[in-house]
Design a protein around this motif. Structure first.
Motif, PDB file in Angstrom:
ATOM      1  N   HIS A 163      70.082  33.877  33.832  1.00 31.05           N
ATOM      2  CA  HIS A 163      69.770  34.292  35.202  1.00 31.05           C
ATOM      3  C   HIS A 163      70.318  35.784  35.428  1.00 31.05           C
ATOM      4  O   HIS A 163      69.644  36.583  35.957  1.00 31.05           O
ATOM      5  N   ARG A 164      71.516  35.809  34.620  1.00 25.91           N
ATOM      6  CA  ARG A 164      72.138  37.290  34.949  1.00 25.91           C
ATOM      7  C   ARG A 164      71.092  38.495  34.163  1.00 25.91           C
ATOM      8  O   ARG A 164      71.231  39.535  34.743  1.00 25.91           O
ATOM      9  N   GLY A 220      73.518  24.119  32.039  1.00 25.53           N
ATOM     10  CA  GLY A 220      73.914  24.807  33.197  1.00 25.53           C
ATOM     11  C   GLY A 220      74.475  26.088  32.872  1.00 25.53           C
ATOM     12  O   GLY A 220      74.405  27.275  33.531  1.00 25.53           O
ATOM     13  N   ALA A 221      75.260  26.269  31.783  1.00 33.08           N
ATOM     14  CA  ALA A 221      75.901  27.484  31.206  1.00 33.08           C
ATOM     15  C   ALA A 221      74.637  28.526  30.765  1.00 33.08           C
ATOM     16  O   ALA A 221      74.714  29.720  31.011  1.00 33.08           O
ATOM     17  N   SER A 222      73.546  28.087  30.149  1.00 29.99           N
ATOM     18  CA  SER A 222      72.435  28.589  29.885  1.00 29.99           C
ATOM     19  C   SER A 222      71.742  29.242  31.056  1.00 29.99           C
ATOM     20  O   SER A 222      71.245  30.417  30.968  1.00 29.99           O
ATOM     21  N   ILE A 233      76.906  16.845  27.379  1.00 27.45           N
ATOM     22  CA  ILE A 233      77.332  18.101  26.878  1.00 27.45           C
ATOM     23  C   ILE A 233      75.897  18.813  26.921  1.00 27.45           C
ATOM     24  O   ILE A 233      76.074  20.038  27.053  1.00 27.45           O
ATOM     25  N   CYS A 234      74.902  18.122  26.662  1.00 21.35           N
ATOM     26  CA  CYS A 234      73.555  18.765  27.096  1.00 21.35           C
ATOM     27  C   CYS A 234      73.591  19.298  28.408  1.00 21.35           C
ATOM     28  O   CYS A 234      72.749  20.349  28.530  1.00 21.35           O
TER      29      CYS A 234
END
Length: 54
Positions: A37-38, A30-32, A24-25
């Protein structure tokens, strides 16, 4: 009785993340990255050059 030292919000968040399974971490990291980045990338602007006079 010993007092617990005051911790910052970041330390509290890391303590909560330590309770989660490792996968989960990794997914949260990855989602962070994708989200942050966007926000960090400067959008390209179109450059227009004037046409030479005829």
């Amino acid at each position: 009785m010993a007092r617990r030292k005051k911790s910052s919000g970041l330390e509290d968040m890391l303590d909560l993340l330590a309770l989660l399974p490792w996968w989960i971490c990794v997914a949260l990291a990855g989602a962070s990255y994708v989200f942050l980045h966007r926000l960090a990338v400067v959008p390209q602007t179109a450059t227009w050059q004037a046409a030479p006079p005829t």
